[in-house]
Design a protein around this motif. Structure first.
Motif, PDB file in Angstrom:
ATOM      1  N   GLY A  11       0.815  -1.215   0.000  1.00  0.00           N
ATOM      2  CA  GLY A  11       0.000   0.000   0.000  1.00  0.00           C
ATOM      3  C   GLY A  11       0.845   1.259   0.000  1.00  0.00           C
ATOM      4  O   GLY A  11       0.877   1.996   0.994  1.00  0.00           O
ATOM      5  N   PRO A  12       1.535   1.550  -1.108  1.00  0.00           N
ATOM      6  CA  PRO A  12       2.420   2.725  -1.141  1.00  0.00           C
ATOM      7  C   PRO A  12       1.669   4.016  -1.446  1.00  0.00           C
ATOM      8  O   PRO A  12       1.968   4.711  -2.416  1.00  0.00           O
ATOM      9  CB  PRO A  12       3.415   2.370  -2.260  1.00  0.00           C
ATOM     10  N   GLY A  13       0.708   4.353  -0.596  1.00  0.00           N
ATOM     11  CA  GLY A  13      -0.040   5.609  -0.738  1.00  0.00           C
ATOM     12  C   GLY A  13       0.566   6.669   0.156  1.00  0.00           C
ATOM     13  O   GLY A  13       1.793   6.748   0.296  1.00  0.00           O
ATOM     14  N   ALA A  14      -0.273   7.494   0.803  1.00  0.00           N
ATOM     15  CA  ALA A  14       0.233   8.619   1.598  1.00  0.00           C
ATOM     16  C   ALA A  14       1.124   8.128   2.748  1.00  0.00           C
ATOM     17  O   ALA A  14       2.273   8.542   2.892  1.00  0.00           O
ATOM     18  CB  ALA A  14      -0.949   9.437   2.118  1.00  0.00           C
ATOM     19  N   ILE A  15       0.600   7.242   3.551  1.00  0.00           N
ATOM     20  CA  ILE A  15       1.361   6.762   4.712  1.00  0.00           C
ATOM     21  C   ILE A  15       2.448   5.776   4.268  1.00  0.00           C
ATOM     22  O   ILE A  15       3.589   5.820   4.742  1.00  0.00           O
ATOM     23  CB  ILE A  15       0.394   6.118   5.735  1.00  0.00           C
ATOM     24  N   ARG A  35      -1.174  -1.555  -5.847  1.00  0.00           N
ATOM     25  CA  ARG A  35      -2.258  -1.875  -6.771  1.00  0.00           C
ATOM     26  C   ARG A  35      -1.978  -1.226  -8.125  1.00  0.00           C
ATOM     27  O   ARG A  35      -2.238  -1.819  -9.158  1.00  0.00           O
ATOM     28  CB  ARG A  35      -3.571  -1.355  -6.188  1.00  0.00           C
ATOM     29  N   SER A  36      -1.419  -0.004  -8.074  1.00  0.00           N
ATOM     30  CA  SER A  36      -1.094   0.708  -9.314  1.00  0.00           C
ATOM     31  C   SER A  36       0.424   0.692  -9.505  1.00  0.00           C
ATOM     32  O   SER A  36       1.172   0.904  -8.545  1.00  0.00           O
ATOM     33  CB  SER A  36      -1.558   2.162  -9.239  1.00  0.00           C
ATOM     34  N   LYS A  75      -5.795   1.168   2.892  1.00  0.00           N
ATOM     35  CA  LYS A  75      -6.953   1.547   3.696  1.00  0.00           C
ATOM     36  C   LYS A  75      -7.571   0.267   4.256  1.00  0.00           C
ATOM     37  O   LYS A  75      -7.492  -0.806   3.627  1.00  0.00           O
ATOM     38  CB  LYS A  75      -7.982   2.274   2.815  1.00  0.00           C
ATOM     39  N   ASP A  81      -8.815  -7.076  -0.358  1.00  0.00           N
ATOM     40  CA  ASP A  81      -8.202  -7.067  -1.698  1.00  0.00           C
ATOM     41  C   ASP A  81      -6.682  -7.262  -1.629  1.00  0.00           C
ATOM     42  O   ASP A  81      -6.059  -7.567  -2.644  1.00  0.00           O
ATOM     43  CB  ASP A  81      -8.488  -5.729  -2.411  1.00  0.00           C
ATOM     44  N   LEU A  99      -0.125  -0.031   9.577  1.00  0.00           N
ATOM     45  CA  LEU A  99      -0.074   1.442   9.584  1.00  0.00           C
ATOM     46  C   LEU A  99      -1.466   1.916   9.182  1.00  0.00           C
ATOM     47  O   LEU A  99      -1.679   2.425   8.088  1.00  0.00           O
ATOM     48  CB  LEU A  99       0.981   1.938   8.587  1.00  0.00           C
ATOM     49  N   ASN A 101      -5.561   3.300  10.647  1.00  0.00           N
ATOM     50  CA  ASN A 101      -6.334   3.858  11.741  1.00  0.00           C
ATOM     51  C   ASN A 101      -7.250   2.820  12.374  1.00  0.00           C
ATOM     52  O   ASN A 101      -7.487   1.748  11.800  1.00  0.00           O
ATOM     53  CB  ASN A 101      -7.158   5.038  11.241  1.00  0.00           C
ATOM     54  N   ALA A 127      -0.359  12.976   5.964  1.00  0.00           N
ATOM     55  CA  ALA A 127       0.307  12.964   4.660  1.00  0.00           C
ATOM     56  C   ALA A 127      -0.798  12.905   3.625  1.00  0.00           C
ATOM     57  O   ALA A 127      -1.832  12.282   3.858  1.00  0.00           O
ATOM     58  CB  ALA A 127       1.230  11.757   4.546  1.00  0.00           C
ATOM     59  N   ARG A 129      -1.861  12.448  -0.646  1.00  0.00           N
ATOM     60  CA  ARG A 129      -1.474  12.155  -2.026  1.00  0.00           C
ATOM     61  C   ARG A 129      -1.830  13.327  -2.914  1.00  0.00           C
ATOM     62  O   ARG A 129      -2.926  13.870  -2.816  1.00  0.00           O
ATOM     63  CB  ARG A 129      -2.206  10.901  -2.516  1.00  0.00           C
ATOM     64  N   GLU A 259     -13.545   4.864   5.251  1.00  0.00           N
ATOM     65  CA  GLU A 259     -13.249   4.025   6.429  1.00  0.00           C
ATOM     66  C   GLU A 259     -14.204   4.388   7.575  1.00  0.00           C
ATOM     67  O   GLU A 259     -13.798   4.540   8.719  1.00  0.00           O
ATOM     68  CB  GLU A 259     -11.789   4.232   6.857  1.00  0.00           C
TER      69      GLU A 259
HETATM   70  N1  LIG Z   1      -3.114   9.943   5.131  1.00  0.00           N
HETATM   71  C1  LIG Z   1      -3.013  10.283   6.412  1.00  0.00           C
HETATM   72  O1  LIG Z   1      -2.696  11.426   6.737  1.00  0.00           O
HETATM   73  C2  LIG Z   1      -3.247   9.256   7.495  1.00  0.00           C
HETATM   74  C3  LIG Z   1      -2.854   9.586   8.800  1.00  0.00           C
HETATM   75  C4  LIG Z   1      -2.996   8.613   9.799  1.00  0.00           C
HETATM   76  C5  LIG Z   1      -3.510   7.379   9.495  1.00  0.00           C
HETATM   77  N2  LIG Z   1      -3.891   7.099   8.214  1.00  0.00           N
HETATM   78  C6  LIG Z   1      -4.407   5.747   7.952  1.00  0.00           C
HETATM   79  O2  LIG Z   1      -3.412   5.062   7.213  1.00  0.00           O
HETATM   80  C7  LIG Z   1      -4.030   4.073   6.370  1.00  0.00           C
HETATM   81  C8  LIG Z   1      -3.555   4.328   4.940  1.00  0.00           C
HETATM   82  O3  LIG Z   1      -4.085   5.581   4.541  1.00  0.00           O
HETATM   83  P1  LIG Z   1      -3.481   6.441   3.340  1.00  0.00           P
HETATM   84  O4  LIG Z   1      -4.028   7.819   3.513  1.00  0.00           O
HETATM   85  O5  LIG Z   1      -2.021   6.258   3.237  1.00  0.00           O
HETATM   86  O6  LIG Z   1      -4.220   5.741   2.095  1.00  0.00           O
HETATM   87  P2  LIG Z   1      -3.897   5.898   0.543  1.00  0.00           P
HETATM   88  O7  LIG Z   1      -3.094   7.137   0.280  1.00  0.00           O
HETATM   89  O8  LIG Z   1      -5.189   5.735  -0.171  1.00  0.00           O
HETATM   90  O9  LIG Z   1      -2.961   4.656   0.242  1.00  0.00           O
HETATM   91  C9  LIG Z   1      -3.423   3.344   0.101  1.00  0.00           C
HETATM   92  C10 LIG Z   1      -2.483   2.649  -0.838  1.00  0.00           C
HETATM   93  O10 LIG Z   1      -2.864   1.265  -0.893  1.00  0.00           O
HETATM   94  C11 LIG Z   1      -2.867   0.898  -2.263  1.00  0.00           C
HETATM   95  N3  LIG Z   1      -3.729  -0.259  -2.450  1.00  0.00           N
HETATM   96  C12 LIG Z   1      -5.069  -0.311  -2.573  1.00  0.00           C
HETATM   97  N4  LIG Z   1      -5.497  -1.568  -2.741  1.00  0.00           N
HETATM   98  C13 LIG Z   1      -4.386  -2.337  -2.743  1.00  0.00           C
HETATM   99  C14 LIG Z   1      -4.155  -3.708  -2.904  1.00  0.00           C
HETATM  100  N5  LIG Z   1      -5.160  -4.570  -3.111  1.00  0.00           N
HETATM  101  N6  LIG Z   1      -2.892  -4.162  -2.856  1.00  0.00           N
HETATM  102  C15 LIG Z   1      -1.860  -3.305  -2.665  1.00  0.00           C
HETATM  103  N7  LIG Z   1      -2.006  -1.982  -2.512  1.00  0.00           N
HETATM  104  C16 LIG Z   1      -3.263  -1.502  -2.556  1.00  0.00           C
HETATM  105  C17 LIG Z   1      -3.356   2.124  -2.974  1.00  0.00           C
HETATM  106  O11 LIG Z   1      -3.089   2.023  -4.372  1.00  0.00           O
HETATM  107  P3  LIG Z   1      -3.713   3.010  -5.468  1.00  0.00           P
HETATM  108  O12 LIG Z   1      -2.602   3.975  -5.735  1.00  0.00           O
HETATM  109  O13 LIG Z   1      -4.035   2.123  -6.615  1.00  0.00           O
HETATM  110  O14 LIG Z   1      -4.916   3.673  -4.857  1.00  0.00           O
HETATM  111  C18 LIG Z   1      -2.528   3.184  -2.273  1.00  0.00           C
HETATM  112  O15 LIG Z   1      -1.225   3.216  -2.791  1.00  0.00           O
HETATM  113  C19 LIG Z   1      -5.535   4.257   6.554  1.00  0.00           C
HETATM  114  O16 LIG Z   1      -6.015   3.332   7.518  1.00  0.00           O
HETATM  115  C20 LIG Z   1      -5.663   5.684   7.092  1.00  0.00           C
HETATM  116  O17 LIG Z   1      -6.824   5.872   7.866  1.00  0.00           O
HETATM  117  C21 LIG Z   1      -3.759   8.011   7.201  1.00  0.00           C
END
Ligand SMILES: NC(=O)c1ccc[n+]([C@@H]2O[C@H](COP(=O)([O-])OP(=O)(O)OC[C@H]3O[C@@H](n4cnc5c(N)ncnc54)[C@H](OP(=O)(O)O)[C@@H]3O)[C@@H](O)[C@H]2O)c1
Length: 296
Positions: A11-15, A35-36, A75, A81, A99, A101, A127, A129, A259
């Motif tokens: 899951g290389p998104g924001a976190i 995923r992407s 997420k 998935d 990592l 919530n 963080a 995206r 979520e």
């Molecule tokens: N962002 C924040 O500031 C923050 C702060 C504290 C806690 N959190 C928590 O941290 C967790 C992650 O949040 P995030 O904001 O980092 O989410 P995010 O930016 O949406 O990142 C999720 C990543 O997972 C990838 N993904 C989705 N489905 C997948 C699969 N089947 N296999 C592999 N990778 C997959 C996504 O790919 P795609 O690029 O294809 O979408 C994306 O790279 C959540 O529980 C959130 O509540 C977030």
């Protein structure tokens, strides 16, 4: 486990990008599982940019053996998935650091990890995206983990990095403190507004009433939190940059699943289980759940 533990990040998104960048800077670049497809990851922060070499893998069948440490940063709505990755990367010797919530990471990931140890964490940094797929880190990375022996694998991996890791003997209370913060941020989804909305007196009162409801449930679950936490959280939101969002708002604005269950639904579910009325949750949760299915 060898002297050089193998590390993967799902899951290389924001976190995920933030933690991958922190690991990369100290020479422990993780295997990137997404995923992407992306050739690399880019993290923008106050002092510049970190580029994590990829590629981001997208096919779990490319994994030949389990890893010692697996960070999961999808997420929670994407856990099922990610089962292919978890199955390929985990065995009973693996430590999986969630990592994510919420307060239910252990029970939610356990079915997919082949007997690995799941360590929950509290992720304290925001963080986001950006449209070009880079990530904007908006505070110093910081995690809290339960003070258990398996946490050493995470503290070792992140030692010397830009990500601080704290261990807590009362992790449940820390996780509940963060959950309260997340729960009240759900109001941003309904107002379609960022942190600036909390400067309104009526929103401040609503936020405090909802937080008092959440606090009652937290205490019924054994969390040790004092009354001051309510005002503390609201005042932090009022002090935050007006444009500071939350990941559930970003998901709503992009019409992605929310979520809502692990951030807000959990308060309602546990309230019902304890026989404690949760009138604000009873309004908020169905609206968030419906929004998650939208827009049509
Ligand atoms: N962002 C924040 O500031 C923050 C702060 C504290 C806690 N959190 C928590 O941290 C967790 C992650 O949040 P995030 O904001 O980092 O989410 P995010 O930016 O949406 O990142 C999720 C990543 O997972 C990838 N993904 C989705 N489905 C997948 C699969 N089947 N296999 C592999 N990778 C997959 C996504 O790919 P795609 O690029 O294809 O979408 C994306 O790279 C959540 O529980 C959130 O509540 C977030």
């Amino acid at each position: 486990m060898s002297d050089h533990p193998t590390i993967a990040l799902i899951g290389p998104g924001a976190i995920g990008t933030t933690i991958a960048a922190m690991l990369h800077e100290v020479g422990r670049t993780p295997l990137l599982c997404g995923r992407s497809a992306h050739p690399e990851l880019r993290l923008r922060h106050d002092a510049g940019e970190i580029v994590v070499p990829g590629p981001v893998l997208t096919d779990p069948t490319a994994i030949s053996r389990p890893c010692d440490l697996v960070f999961v940063a999808v997420k929670t709505t994407q856990n099922a998935d990610s089962a292919g990755w978890l199955n390929a990367l985990c065995d009973e010797n693996t430590v999986v650091c969630a990592l994510q919530n919420g307060i239910e990471q252990k029970s939610q990931l356990a079915p997919w990890v082949n007997g690995a140890t799941v360590l929950p964490s509290v992720v304290w940094f925001p963080a986001q995206r950006e449209p070009d797929a880079s990530v904007w880190l908006r505070a110093r990375p910081r995690l809290t983990l339960p003070d258990v022996p398996q946490a050493k694998r995470v503290t070792d991996a992140l030692s010397g990095s830009g990500c601080a890791v704290e261990l807590s003997a009362d992790f449940a209370s820390v996780a509940w403190r963060k959950l309260l913060q997340n729960a009240v941020a759900g109001l941003m989804v309904l107002a379609n507004r960022r942190a600036g909305m909390f400067s309104r007196e009526d929103i401040s009162e609503l936020a405090q009433a909802y937080l008092r409801e959440c606090l009652t449930i937290a205490r019924a679950e054994g969390a040790v939190l004092d009354d001051g936490v309510v005002l503390d959280i609201v005042e932090n939101l009022q002090r935050a940059p007006a444009d500071l969002g939350t990941s559930i708002l970003a998901d709503r604005q992009a019409n992605r699943p929310l979520e809502w269950d692990i951030r807000n639904g959990v308060i309602q579910r546990l309230g019902q289980a304890h026989g404690i009325p949760v009138p604000i949750s009873d309004v908020l949760v169905p609206l968030l759940a419906a929004g998650s299915e939208g827009p049509g």
